[in-house]
Every structure is written in C-alpha cells, then in structure tokens.
Write a protein that holds these residues in place. Structure first.
Motif, PDB file in Angstrom:
ATOM      1  N   ARG A   1     -42.215  27.480  33.948  1.00 43.41           N
ATOM      2  CA  ARG A   1     -41.825  26.950  32.638  1.00 43.41           C
ATOM      3  C   ARG A   1     -41.515  28.091  31.661  1.00 43.41           C
ATOM      4  O   ARG A   1     -40.554  28.042  30.898  1.00 43.41           O
ATOM      5  CB  ARG A   1     -42.941  26.055  32.096  1.00 43.41           C
TER       6      ARG A   1
ATOM      7  N   SER B   1     -40.506  31.166  32.341  1.00 43.32           N
ATOM      8  CA  SER B   1     -39.245  31.862  32.638  1.00 43.32           C
ATOM      9  C   SER B   1     -38.057  31.006  32.203  1.00 43.32           C
ATOM     10  O   SER B   1     -37.068  31.529  31.678  1.00 43.32           O
ATOM     11  CB  SER B   1     -39.154  32.220  34.116  1.00 43.32           C
ATOM     12  N   ALA B   2     -38.166  29.667  32.388  1.00 43.55           N
ATOM     13  CA  ALA B   2     -37.069  28.793  31.950  1.00 43.55           C
ATOM     14  C   ALA B   2     -36.915  28.870  30.438  1.00 43.55           C
ATOM     15  O   ALA B   2     -35.794  28.981  29.915  1.00 43.55           O
ATOM     16  CB  ALA B   2     -37.334  27.357  32.384  1.00 43.55           C
ATOM     17  N   LEU B   3     -38.044  28.850  29.730  1.00 42.89           N
ATOM     18  CA  LEU B   3     -37.984  28.930  28.267  1.00 42.89           C
ATOM     19  C   LEU B   3     -37.380  30.248  27.802  1.00 42.89           C
ATOM     20  O   LEU B   3     -36.570  30.283  26.882  1.00 42.89           O
ATOM     21  CB  LEU B   3     -39.391  28.785  27.670  1.00 42.89           C
ATOM     22  N   LYS B   4     -37.790  31.324  28.482  1.00 42.32           N
ATOM     23  CA  LYS B   4     -37.257  32.639  28.099  1.00 42.32           C
ATOM     24  C   LYS B   4     -35.750  32.697  28.331  1.00 42.32           C
ATOM     25  O   LYS B   4     -35.012  33.270  27.535  1.00 42.32           O
ATOM     26  CB  LYS B   4     -37.955  33.743  28.887  1.00 42.32           C
ATOM     27  N   LEU B   5     -35.289  32.122  29.442  1.00 49.51           N
ATOM     28  CA  LEU B   5     -33.853  32.114  29.745  1.00 49.51           C
ATOM     29  C   LEU B   5     -33.084  31.319  28.691  1.00 49.51           C
ATOM     30  O   LEU B   5     -32.033  31.738  28.224  1.00 49.51           O
ATOM     31  CB  LEU B   5     -33.597  31.498  31.117  1.00 49.51           C
ATOM     32  N   ILE B   6     -33.647  30.166  28.324  1.00 47.49           N
ATOM     33  CA  ILE B   6     -32.943  29.291  27.377  1.00 47.49           C
ATOM     34  C   ILE B   6     -32.933  29.905  25.982  1.00 47.49           C
ATOM     35  O   ILE B   6     -31.934  29.910  25.289  1.00 47.49           O
ATOM     36  CB  ILE B   6     -33.606  27.903  27.333  1.00 47.49           C
TER      37      ILE B   6
ATOM     38  N   ASP C   1     -34.672  35.169  25.509  1.00 44.10           N
ATOM     39  CA  ASP C   1     -35.634  36.275  25.529  1.00 44.10           C
ATOM     40  C   ASP C   1     -35.633  36.871  26.918  1.00 44.10           C
ATOM     41  O   ASP C   1     -36.448  36.539  27.757  1.00 44.10           O
ATOM     42  CB  ASP C   1     -37.025  35.730  25.182  1.00 44.10           C
ATOM     43  N   ARG C   2     -34.667  37.697  27.191  1.00 43.50           N
ATOM     44  CA  ARG C   2     -34.504  38.150  28.583  1.00 43.50           C
ATOM     45  C   ARG C   2     -34.813  39.618  28.729  1.00 43.50           C
ATOM     46  O   ARG C   2     -34.202  40.458  28.248  1.00 43.50           O
ATOM     47  CB  ARG C   2     -33.077  37.855  29.051  1.00 43.50           C
TER      48      ARG C   2
ATOM     49  N   LEU D   1     -37.036  38.709  35.111  1.00 40.43           N
ATOM     50  CA  LEU D   1     -36.431  38.618  33.773  1.00 40.43           C
ATOM     51  C   LEU D   1     -36.424  40.017  33.179  1.00 40.43           C
ATOM     52  O   LEU D   1     -37.396  40.761  33.326  1.00 40.43           O
ATOM     53  CB  LEU D   1     -37.265  37.695  32.877  1.00 40.43           C
ATOM     54  N   LYS D   2     -35.346  40.346  32.486  1.00 40.46           N
ATOM     55  CA  LYS D   2     -35.251  41.700  31.944  1.00 40.46           C
ATOM     56  C   LYS D   2     -36.331  41.976  30.890  1.00 40.46           C
ATOM     57  O   LYS D   2     -36.699  43.110  30.649  1.00 40.46           O
ATOM     58  CB  LYS D   2     -33.865  41.932  31.354  1.00 40.46           C
ATOM     59  N   GLY D   3     -36.831  40.892  30.284  1.00 40.95           N
ATOM     60  CA  GLY D   3     -37.883  41.054  29.263  1.00 40.95           C
ATOM     61  C   GLY D   3     -39.242  41.392  29.866  1.00 40.95           C
ATOM     62  O   GLY D   3     -40.116  41.914  29.175  1.00 40.95           O
TER      63      GLY D   3
ATOM     64  N   ASP E   1     -28.651  38.743  32.590  1.00 39.82           N
ATOM     65  CA  ASP E   1     -29.913  38.147  32.173  1.00 39.82           C
ATOM     66  C   ASP E   1     -31.123  38.649  32.947  1.00 39.82           C
ATOM     67  O   ASP E   1     -32.230  38.566  32.469  1.00 39.82           O
ATOM     68  CB  ASP E   1     -29.861  36.618  32.356  1.00 39.82           C
TER      69      ASP E   1
ATOM     70  N   PHE F   1     -39.224  36.354  39.330  1.00 41.82           N
ATOM     71  CA  PHE F   1     -38.505  35.139  38.952  1.00 41.82           C
ATOM     72  C   PHE F   1     -37.964  34.405  40.185  1.00 41.82           C
ATOM     73  O   PHE F   1     -37.945  33.188  40.244  1.00 41.82           O
ATOM     74  CB  PHE F   1     -37.350  35.545  38.027  1.00 41.82           C
TER      75      PHE F   1
ATOM     76  N   ARG G   1     -33.536  27.019  38.055  1.00 41.81           N
ATOM     77  CA  ARG G   1     -34.718  27.031  37.203  1.00 41.81           C
ATOM     78  C   ARG G   1     -34.497  26.201  35.934  1.00 41.81           C
ATOM     79  O   ARG G   1     -35.321  25.369  35.563  1.00 41.81           O
ATOM     80  CB  ARG G   1     -35.066  28.496  36.847  1.00 41.81           C
ATOM     81  N   THR G   2     -33.370  26.443  35.272  1.00 46.37           N
ATOM     82  CA  THR G   2     -33.138  25.704  34.012  1.00 46.37           C
ATOM     83  C   THR G   2     -32.868  24.227  34.299  1.00 46.37           C
ATOM     84  O   THR G   2     -33.319  23.366  33.548  1.00 46.37           O
ATOM     85  CB  THR G   2     -31.969  26.309  33.201  1.00 46.37           C
TER      86      THR G   2
ATOM     87  N   TYR H   1     -36.166  22.585  34.766  1.00 40.78           N
ATOM     88  CA  TYR H   1     -36.819  22.449  33.459  1.00 40.78           C
ATOM     89  C   TYR H   1     -36.189  21.303  32.666  1.00 40.78           C
ATOM     90  O   TYR H   1     -36.887  20.464  32.093  1.00 40.78           O
ATOM     91  CB  TYR H   1     -36.689  23.768  32.701  1.00 40.78           C
ATOM     92  N   PHE H   2     -34.862  21.264  32.667  1.00 36.26           N
ATOM     93  CA  PHE H   2     -34.166  20.222  31.896  1.00 36.26           C
ATOM     94  C   PHE H   2     -34.398  18.843  32.505  1.00 36.26           C
ATOM     95  O   PHE H   2     -34.458  17.858  31.787  1.00 36.26           O
ATOM     96  CB  PHE H   2     -32.669  20.513  31.814  1.00 36.26           C
TER      97      PHE H   2
ATOM     98  N   SER I   1     -26.359  25.038  27.624  1.00 34.64           N
ATOM     99  CA  SER I   1     -26.802  26.142  28.472  1.00 34.64           C
ATOM    100  C   SER I   1     -26.314  25.945  29.912  1.00 34.64           C
ATOM    101  O   SER I   1     -25.778  26.865  30.535  1.00 34.64           O
ATOM    102  CB  SER I   1     -28.332  26.223  28.425  1.00 34.64           C
TER     103      SER I   1
END
Lengths: 65, 495
Positions: free
Chosen positions: A54, A56-61, A64-65, B17-19, B78, B119, B227-228, B231-232, B309
């Motif tokens: 969840r 990682s999905a939030l960060k992508l959306i 915040d990457r 994730l790059k973050g 990303d 990820f 992934r998205t 989530y969606f 998105s």
C-alpha cells in the motif's frame, strides 16, 4: 498526521513484532508454543507486506519516488 | 555488461522506489560488497553515471563486477533497478539455467532478509541464439510467427515453469539502443508471477542492450501498473460499497420525504403539531446528506486520480509495446494492456456512478432544504399572528390601565381636596376661614389638590426614568407651592 509517515511507522512496528515472534519460536521449548509463535510471525509478516504494498502504491501515486 | 563477454545464463532485476534511498544503498552494498559511491547522498548516487538520458528515460549509472556476476544500477523515471547478470557456465542450456536459477535464489534469499523495501523483482533466463541441443529455439527466432511458441515452450520446459507462455518478437532496428541485438525473442510466464516477482526468458545473439536499456523500462511500467491497479481496485471496491450505501440512504430519505409530505397534506393538524420536531429532524437529515455528499466528493477525487494515473502509465506502456513492433503478434502487450484497460474502464464506470450518486445527494439536499424553508415560513406566519395577538392584548391592557389611572387620580384629588380643606379650616380657625370667599377657597384648595395628584403621577414617572427632567413635575410643584403660599397669605390677610 501524514499517512505515509504513519504507514512507515506501522511497517516498522510490524517488523519488530515479527522479529519478536521469531525469537519466541526459537526460544519455545514445547511444539505448541513454537507453532503459535510461528503462526503469529507469519501474520505479522503478512501485515508488513500489505502495508509495504500500500505504501509503495501511495508513494507512486503521490509522486514521492 | 560486466563479465559478460561470454554468454549470459540469467539476469535478476531488483526494483526499488527511488525515494527508498536507504534500502537502495543497503541492497547495493549487500550485492557488491562495497559501499556505494557517493556514500550516502541519494541524488549523487543516482546521478553518478556514465550515460546521459537513455531509452525511455532509462540510464545506467553504475556498473561493477562482484565475483562472477555483474551488478548494474539503472535509473528509471520512477524506480531504481539493480540488475544482477549471471554468466553461463559449461553444460547444456537446461544445466546452465538450473545453475543460474540456483545462484539467484541463494542470493535473493540472503538479501531479502536484510532488505525489505524491494518493490518488485524479475528473473530472466537468457538463451543463446545458437545453443547446442536447442535447434528449435533458433528456428523460432528466424520464423517467429509459428515457431516462436515452440521455442518459448522449450525455454519454459527447460526452466521448469508451469502455466502459459506469452511471447513478443522484436523487430531489429526499431528499438533505439537495441538495434544491435538482431532478432530477439522475449517470452513471459505470467502464470508464475507471485508477490511482485515475474519471470521472462529472452533469446538473442546479443541481448545486452535490450536487457540494459529496453526491458527495464517496459517491465517497470508493468510493475507500477500492477501495483497501482491493485491499489485502485481495492479503493474502487470500498468506494463502490460507500456509494451503494449513500444511494440507499438517499433513496430511503427521499421516499420518507414523499410519504411524509402526502401524510402531512392529508392531516394538516397532525403536521402542524409536529412542526417543531419536523424542523429538527430535517436539519439533521441535511447534516447527514452533507456528510454523504462530502464523502462522495472525496471518492470522486480519488477515482479521478486513479484514472488519470493509470491512463498515463497505460499510454506509456502502449508506446513501449508499439516500439517493439507486432511481428507475430505481441501477446505480452495484449495480455497486460487488455488487463489494465479493463481496470481503467471499471474505474471510469465507477466515476460515472459516483457522479450520478453525487447529483442525487445534491438533489436530496435541495429537497430537504426546501422543506425546511416551507416549515420555517409557516412557523414565521404563526409567530407573526401570535405577535399581533399580544400587541392587541397589550393595547387593551394599556387602555384599562389608563382608565384605572384616571380613576385613581380622581379619588386622590377628592381625598386631598377634602383633607386639605379640613386642615386649612382647622389651622386658620372657623372665624378666619369663613371670611375667605368659597370660590377662592375652592380654587386654592382645588389647585393644591390637583397639583399634588398630578405631582405624584409625574414623580412616579421621574423615578421610573431615573431622570429629573420632567416639565410636568416642576409645574405641579410650582402650583403646589403657590397654592400653599396662597393659603398662608389668605389666612394671614383675613385674621
């Protein structure tokens, strides 16, 4: 409170709980207690994975990457 | 690709994730046995590279050799990817792949105990274009339309994978940076995908450019979309459940309004009696509806973000597959694009239903608000009527009070007149008093009594107002004093 920060803290708590149950399973003398600890450890691992997915999905959306 | 002058057996991709800089550093250190350079700064770590912007925003920033394997850090729009390449040893393709798969599993089991922020992962088997005992694979590359499936099936069987095989045949020269690859077969085993890990196989004379520059872009887009979309989908299910609940509440509320209005029309007395409780109930209904409306507005925003998105990423993925071409059919592209487009269509359908529910809630709010206004207008008419009645009663009371005041004043005058006259007569003595004319006595005592009666009235007013500004009071006092003086002077004069 920022949801992402909250989720990161929750993940850390799940990870700690997982570690604790794993140690409990290693330390348990009787098989039933060991089995209980192992089951709890698996549950915490699942929670951690759910939260990570969840997060990682939030960060992508949110970008915040 | 380091250490890959010979042929490759397999490549494993770790996506982060790059973050998640800390996890990225941890994984890189664990794989290479050395700290990343620069040591801690994420931007430096990802910017330190030997290549500019590459294919699809893909850029190789670090390459090192770690034992037999080559480790490579790739920067994507990303995500960051750590690619570990395993060279092929001696033996048949089956033996080579089995050895490489074992090495991959050993490394990733150790790594995933230390690093938790991965990820997604992809394991890719690499088949040589010319492999002993693998003639069918070569046939597949040369004549992809019919024989590709056979070639991919060989790879699947050799790798021990179950489930369907999807393949894409890439046309040489159409993919930037991968043109040198020559004919290339990519096979995907979607039935194997578990927990963010996917399995592919590639066959080409020189797949290095494809593996470094083309595949990570496509694979990262698929992973992001999976992934998205997941989530969606969860969001959509929750939102659909909330929307159904709001629809039900709004429908039931409007039904109650209609039935309630009909009942009130048939029984106006009963409706009037419950006007107060009705207004309070309607106010609470408006509050409930407003809460629902707010919830739907938030849900609409979420769904809009989802569709935007997903639509953006789907477009990018379509572009990637379009670049690969469609010789022999692009089954991988069709598989994923169909799936994501279905998800997007569902999200769009939900957005339309939400919009409809939002309009319904808005209409219900208007209906209830109108009812409140009607009820308030009725209440105001009743209040106005009651005010008029109170005013009329007050007027009657004022008139009665005035009559009583006049009567009390007259009685006061008579009493004062009588007692003053008797007192004057007593003080002056009967002889003196009889000499004074009756008219003069009446005027003087009358003046005194009248001014005393009026004076008390004005004094009461002055006391009520807390102010001595009263012309009537001062005139009354003056007449009173003059009358008393007249009585004294007349008594003295006639003695």
């Amino acid at each position: 409170m920022d949801v992402i920060r909250l989720m990161e803290e929750a993940i850390e708590e799940e990870r700690r709980a997982h570690e604790k149950y794993k140690q409990g399973a290693e330390a348990a003398a009787d098989p039933e207690t060991r089995s209980l600890f192992e089951q709890l450890a698996r549950m915490e691992e699942n929670h951690e994975r759910m939260l990570r997915d969840r997060l990682s999905a939030l960060k992508l959306i949110k970008g915040d990457r | 690709m380091p250490g890959t002058e010979g042929r490759l057996a397999a490549v494993h991709f770790y996506y982060l994730l790059k973050g998640d800089v800390e996890e990225l550093h941890k994984l890189w250190s664990a794989l290479t046995g050395s700290a990343p350079r620069p040591a801690a700064a994420e931007p430096g770590f990802l910017e330190e590279g030997n290549a500019g912007e590459g294919y699809g925003g893909c850029r190789v920033v670090h390459r090192v050799e770690s034992g037999d394997a080559g480790v490579c850090l790739i920067d994507l729009p990303d995500l960051a990817v750590i690619e570990v390449s395993y060279p092929a040893g001696d033996g048949s393709p089956e033996e080579v792949w089995r050895a490489a798969s074992g090495a991959i599993e050993a490394v990733r089991t150790r790594l995933l105990e230390q690093v938790s922020g991965v990820f997604g992962e992809t394991t890719m088997l690499v088949a040589p274009a010319v492999a002993a005992g693998n003639e069918k694979l070569n046939v597949g590359i040369e004549q992809p339309a019919a024989a590709a499936a056979t070639a991919a099936e060989n790879m699947r069987a050799a790798a021990g994978y179950a489930g369907p095989v999807l393949s894409a045949n890439l046309i040489p020269g159409t993919i930037p940076d991968a043109a040198a690859a020559g004919p290339l077969l990519l096979a995907h085993f979607p039935g194997q995908s578990r927990g963010g890990r996917d399995y592919y196989a590639v066959a080409a004379d020189d797949p290095a450019a494809f593996i470094d520059n083309v595949f990570p872009v496509m694979d990262s887009l698929i992973k992001k979309l999976v992934r998205t979309a997941s989530y969606f989908e969860q969001q959509r299910q929750t939102i659909a459940s909330e929307r159904s609940e709001v629809d039900r509440e709004v429908g039931s509320l409007l039904h109650r309004q209609v039935v309630g209005s009909a009942a009130a029309a048939s029984m106006p007395e009963a409706a009037g009696a419950s006007a107060d409780s009705g207004a309070a109930s309607l106010e609470s209904q408006i509050n409930a509806l407003s809460r629902m409306f707010g919830m739907l507005a938030t849900d609409s925003l979420l769904i809009r973000q989802s569709t935007e998105s997903m639509a953006g990423d789907i477009k990018l993925l379509q572009g990637e597959f379009a670049r690969m071409g469609k010789q022999g059919g692009n089954a991988i592209g069709d598989h994923y694009l169909n799936r994501f487009n279905d998800d997007l269509a569902e999200a769009k359908a939900e957005a339309e239903k939400l919009e409809f529910a939002r309009r319904n809630a808005q209409a219900a709010i208007e209906v209830v608000r109108t009812q409140v206004e009607i009820l308030r207008a009725g209440e105001e008419a009743v209040i106005q009527q009651q005010s008029q009645e109170i005013l009329s009663r007050s007027l009657v009371l004022q008139k009665e009070r005035l009559a009583l005041q006049v009567a009390a004043g007259f009685i006061e005058f008579v009493l004062i007149f009588y007692y003053v006259l008797k007192s004057w007569e007593g003080i002056a003595g009967a002889g003196t008093f009889d000499h004074i004319s009756r008219l003069v006595r009446f005027i003087v005592v009358g003046g005194f009594s009248a001014s005393a009666a009026m004076g008390t009235h004005y004094l009461a007013q002055v006391l009520q107002r807390d102010s001595l500004k009263s012309r009537g009071l001062w005139i009354s006092v003056a007449v009173l004093v003059l009358s008393a003086a007249a009585m004294v002077m007349l008594t003295v004069a006639y003695e």
